[in-house]
Design a protein around this motif. Structure first.
Motif, PDB file in Angstrom:
ATOM      1  N   SER A  12      -1.673   8.052  -2.967  1.00 57.71           N
ATOM      2  CA  SER A  12      -2.828   7.215  -2.672  1.00 57.71           C
ATOM      3  C   SER A  12      -3.850   8.137  -2.033  1.00 57.71           C
ATOM      4  N   SER A  13      -5.097   7.750  -1.981  1.00 58.39           N
ATOM      5  CA  SER A  13      -6.108   8.698  -1.522  1.00 58.39           C
ATOM      6  C   SER A  13      -5.918   9.070  -0.063  1.00 58.39           C
ATOM      7  N   PRO A  32      -9.508  13.427  -3.681  1.00 53.50           N
ATOM      8  CA  PRO A  32     -10.139  12.748  -4.813  1.00 53.50           C
ATOM      9  C   PRO A  32     -10.598  11.346  -4.412  1.00 53.50           C
ATOM     10  N   ASP A  33     -11.855  11.010  -4.729  1.00 48.80           N
ATOM     11  CA  ASP A  33     -12.427   9.789  -4.165  1.00 48.80           C
ATOM     12  C   ASP A  33     -12.937   8.776  -5.180  1.00 48.80           C
ATOM     13  N   VAL A  78      -9.831   5.586  -2.122  1.00 44.69           N
ATOM     14  CA  VAL A  78      -9.150   4.889  -3.221  1.00 44.69           C
ATOM     15  C   VAL A  78      -7.787   4.451  -2.688  1.00 44.69           C
ATOM     16  N   ASP A  79      -7.782   3.330  -2.002  1.00 42.00           N
ATOM     17  CA  ASP A  79      -6.578   2.874  -1.305  1.00 42.00           C
ATOM     18  C   ASP A  79      -5.650   2.185  -2.303  1.00 42.00           C
ATOM     19  N   PHE A  99       0.875  -1.164   0.000  1.00 44.61           N
ATOM     20  CA  PHE A  99       0.000   0.000   0.000  1.00 44.61           C
ATOM     21  C   PHE A  99       0.916   1.218   0.000  1.00 44.61           C
ATOM     22  N   THR A 100       0.781   2.063  -0.998  1.00 43.93           N
ATOM     23  CA  THR A 100       1.712   3.160  -1.206  1.00 43.93           C
ATOM     24  C   THR A 100       1.819   4.074   0.015  1.00 43.93           C
ATOM     25  N   LEU A 101       0.732   4.225   0.732  1.00 44.75           N
ATOM     26  CA  LEU A 101       0.693   5.121   1.889  1.00 44.75           C
ATOM     27  C   LEU A 101       1.668   4.719   2.990  1.00 44.75           C
TER      28      LEU A 101
END
Length: 381
Positions: free
Chosen positions: A130-131, A136-137, A266-267, A115-117
């Motif tokens: 990442s969201s 932005p959703d 938007v994970d 997960f980029t976050l």
């Protein structure tokens, strides 16, 4: 006299091989053309093959890992033996996220599917790849920013400083919250012990009085079971059902109707590889890998969404209750989130550059998510 002409059979085979090679090279150069099942034929040297070891953050046995494993196992056939990808589930080679990052940088692993976050502490700009809360959703908006507005180029320049190649985003899902006690509004987060991934998400929930902690996915179930935490954000219903959340929680929180999540809608995951491993691929094979990531992103997303519908029915039949935040909650959430957007954008030049692209997009009437009054008084360093 020596006859230089090839036999009809040999000539046919040469033409067939050359034609297939030229077709794939052309396909790889056109966005979206090299689909998951496409073969790849390279030169004799490349045909000796390379093997990449890639670890994902999905736990073994989950829906996410099953999809990832299937995708990886198809590379050998799709590349005609030039690239074999060996998948590994979470913690199997690198024991935690920090170890995973270092394992790819040093070449112990050739790639990762995180997960980029997760890299907020190492790469502040990653919180904008990442969201994030009230940003932005919609998945299409993120694909537009990456592939239409130049954000992919920015991401690659940022990751190159770490000796890594950000190959591309992988659409996954929205994140939802499972809790042991009812949560029906933002006010109910006050005093709640909540697992979140960190970064901006953590700070926004803290602003509503939650006590936050960051845990990997595999540690969430025991923490909920023991009561160490009251609630946990993680991914969507399909994977959360696989992880047994229905056994240790009774409540699920979504956003307002039509929106699964307002804090991480938007994970995004991604494929990131070691720079040296990437450079060993031919340009044509690099292009094919890039197209495979695009194709897998779509396949992964729609597969997860389909299974979410089935899994949510299972949660409800097992006794879980679904609650939704209100439209008024969304407005208040955005009001608290905007100063935190700027705080993270001001952490370094890369974060600011990526966020500025997104802010311009949100201010544009195409989206209209933010207006000048919303950001009045906010400044970039």
């Amino acid at each position: 006299m020596k006859d230089d002409k090839k036999s009809p059979i040999l000539k046919e085979k040469v033409e067939e091989t050359s034609g297939r090679r030229n077709f794939i090279k052309s396909a790889a150069a056109v966005g979206g053309t090299a689909i998951l099942g496409a073969p790849f034929i390279g030169n004799a040297e490349a045909a000796k093959g390379q093997t990449w070891k890639i670890q994902t953050t999905w736990d073994a046995g989950t829906t996410g890992y099953t999809l990832f494993e299937k995708w990886c196992n198809g590379f050998q056939e799709r590349t005609g033996g030039e690239l074999k990808v060996k998948p590994f589930p979470a913690k199997s080679v690198a024991a935690d996220n920090n170890a995973l990052f270092e394992a790819v940088k040093t070449g112990v692993l050739q790639g990762m599917n995180p997960f980029t976050l997760y890299w907020a502490g190492k790469i502040p700009a990653s919180v904008f790849l990442s969201s994030y809360p009230a940003g932005p959703d919609q998945p299409a908006q993120w694909d537009t920013m990456f592939y239409g507005l130049g954000m992919l180029k920015m991401a690659r320049e940022i990751y190159a400083k770490q000796g890594l190649v950000y190959v591309g985003p992988i659409q996954h899902d929205a994140n939802i919250i499972h809790s042991k006690k009812p949560v029906n509004s933002l006010a109910d987060f006050k005093g709640l012990k909540l697992r979140v991934p960190g970064g901006m998400v953590s700070e926004v929930f803290q602003s509503f009085g939650a006590s936050t902690v960051s845990l990997p996915g595999s540690d969430i179930f025991p923490a909920l079971e023991k009561g160490t935490i009251d609630a946990a954000d993680y991914v969507g219903p399909a994977v959360n059902w696989d992880l047994g959340f229905g056994q240790v929680t009774k409540y699920i929180l979504f956003g307002p109707p039509g929106v699964m999540s307002i804090y991480q809608p938007v994970d995004l995951m991604d494929l990131t590889v070691n720079q040296r491993a990437w450079n060993r691929l031919s340009p044509s094979l690099q292009a094919l890998v890039e197209e495979q990531v695009k194709a897998y992103s779509l396949e992964h997303y729609v597969s997860i969404q389909g299974r979410n519908v089935e899994a949510l029915d299972k949660f409800k039949k097992s006794g879980s209750t679904v609650s939704r935040l209100s439209v008024e909650d969304v407005a208040e959430f955005r009001r608290k989130a905007i100063p935190i957007w700027y705080k993270w954008a001001n952490k370094d030049a890369d974060a600011k550059r990526v966020f500025k692209l997104q802010l311009d997009y949100m201010l544009n009437d195409v989206m209209g998510y933010v207006n000048p009054n919303d950001i009045k008084g906010q400044k970039f360093n």
